[in-house]
Scaffold this motif. Sequence first.
Motif, mmCIF file in Angstrom:
data_model
loop_
_atom_site.group_PDB
_atom_site.id
_atom_site.type_symbol
_atom_site.label_atom_id
_atom_site.label_comp_id
_atom_site.label_asym_id
_atom_site.label_seq_id
_atom_site.Cartn_x
_atom_site.Cartn_y
_atom_site.Cartn_z
ATOM 1 N N THR A 251 0.337 24.764 22.137
ATOM 2 C CA THR A 251 -1.094 25.041 21.962
ATOM 3 C C THR A 251 -1.799 23.787 21.492
ATOM 4 N N SER A 252 -3.092 23.731 21.834
ATOM 5 C CA SER A 252 -3.871 22.591 21.340
ATOM 6 C C SER A 252 -4.175 22.827 19.853
ATOM 7 N N SER A 253 -4.654 21.842 19.169
ATOM 8 C CA SER A 253 -4.801 21.936 17.715
ATOM 9 C C SER A 253 -6.021 22.770 17.341
ATOM 10 N N PRO A 254 -6.033 23.357 16.130
ATOM 11 C CA PRO A 254 -7.155 24.179 15.681
ATOM 12 C C PRO A 254 -8.472 23.433 15.731
ATOM 13 N N ALA A 255 -9.529 24.166 16.107
ATOM 14 C CA ALA A 255 -10.823 23.513 16.309
ATOM 15 C C ALA A 255 -11.972 24.231 15.607
ATOM 16 N N LEU A 256 -11.804 25.530 15.289
ATOM 17 C CA LEU A 256 -12.924 26.296 14.735
ATOM 18 C C LEU A 256 -12.406 27.455 13.882
ATOM 19 N N LEU A 257 -13.086 27.672 12.790
ATOM 20 C CA LEU A 257 -12.922 28.904 12.004
ATOM 21 C C LEU A 257 -14.193 29.729 12.196
#
Lengths: 303, 303
Positions: free
Chosen positions: A2-8
């Motif tokens: 998976t690509s890295s976290p970008a948004l909460l």
Amino acid sequence: MTSSPALLAADWGTTNFRLFLYDADGKVVARHTAHIGLKNLGGQSFEQALQSVMTGPFARPDLPVLLSGMVGSRQGWIEAPYAQCPAGPDAFSQGFATPPSEKLKVRIVPGLSSQNPATGITDVMRGEETQIVGLMTQGLNDGIVILPGTHSKWARIENGKVTSFLSYMTGEMFQMLKVHSILGVLMADTADDEKSFLLGVDRALEDTSILSLLFSVRTEALFGRIAPAHLSSYLSGLLIGAEIGAGKARNGLQSVGIIGDGALINLYQRALSRAGFTDVTRHNGDDASSAGLWELAQQGHLL
Amino acid sequence: MTSSPALLAADWGTTNFRLFLYDADGKVVARHTAHIGLKNLGGQSFEQALQSVMTGPFARPDLPVLLSGMVGSRQGWIEAPYAQCPAGPDAFSQGFATPPSEKLKVRIVPGLSSQNPATGITDVMRGEETQIVGLMTQGLNDGIVILPGTHSKWARIENGKVTSFLSYMTGEMFQMLKVHSILGVLMADTADDEKSFLLGVDRALEDTSILSLLFSVRTEALFGRIAPAHLSSYLSGLLIGAEIGAGKARNGLQSVGIIGDGALINLYQRALSRAGFTDVTRHNGDDASSAGLWELAQQGHLL
């Protein structure tokens, strides 16, 4: 991989708080619910409450945070002014409010208001507009969206915009009549009963005077025609039928998307069918919120 | 010089008890109210409770006693079966029930039921049928009789008979919404406000969806259009307007007699006028009961 976290992002209401962590492709990679609804904050500030749930995979104070729901109300973190119907995703993403926060980059989605020119009555929603955007990302650009609940909403969607909507106090009325009215006294050992529910629906679809129909909960009990255990289903049918009858009279038999979960949605689906709605799709509430929040974050260039 | 006492009669309900002593000409020579409604009996039997108020001028165990109201219900002294619409005074006076009493000659007026052949719903009243008879003795033999209250009744009168009637949960709904709903939370320092009341009436007469209109109590407060002190009047207008709108749709603009007392009747009168009812007469509730009880005692040869 998976690509890295970008948004909460979170749907933050009076009772519920539902948090989502997205990767850069908009895929929800972690989700969490917490009891930090507006009425359960205790002495915490909104920033403290938000930080308290940013643990584990959510421990990413570097990411932007997008919030929807009552957190943007006058009793919330900061009041995010209402967008006005007709409004589509661009109106919401251009109206983000920025609450005071020392350490986090937070934005709040505005609520939506609908003015009825004939009556002068203004209606409002907060959080539901984001769920509707979620359905729009799935291709629902025309028709009716129903969000059953304490204060059910019927939103009319035309060309990708919410052109008007109306709230119905169906859920609150049901709870109140069960707990605090002479009707509730008659109910016992509540069990779901489809026949009693549909009887209520049919009667409410035939007769617009719900103030009068409600009294029949009493008389049907008095004459032993509906068992005490089934009166609650009958009451539910009367109220949901009254809501659907009014929505049908106002909007006609359009295609309908219902947003929500569990038994309540089953009841609405049965009642809508009874009223003649044939094109009805169901949508999970969490998925609608997370899809809408991602879409608005994108359109608002939050990432 | 008055003729000697000839009859004792009472309207005996869940909350209230109103006793009348008549002379042989049917004139009420003494009246008394007591807190021995069905829910306030304590451990007393009905006979004991009745004897407890038969003091002073009412100390006449030799006189016949006629009772109307919930005392004839399943939870009462004895169940007096319902007369069925269409029904006039003769149906009531031929249906007296005789409760067990060692020392008194007591009869109870039956209640009245109305079956709606279109919906299959049966409605009921107890006590109001006697008040309607009271109005008939004053010449009201055609039109609508409205009995506002916790469960308002609209009775259709044709040729001296009640041909059908319907109950509306208007009063109970008002109390419940004020005390137990999100709407009540917004109200403060309640003051009667005619403008807000009539705004509610007008909106409810225009729009049959009361489940939706009720939510406007919240939004009108949210946008500061109705002051917190006037929200109660607005809510009252919405509910009474919804009742009158439904009654008008069902019965048309007939002549109307309203039975009751005090501020509530003023509100109904104003709302009826707003809805276009021009021939409206007011009738005191006690006088309607006492006249009806006397008439039924005569027709039932109780004296």
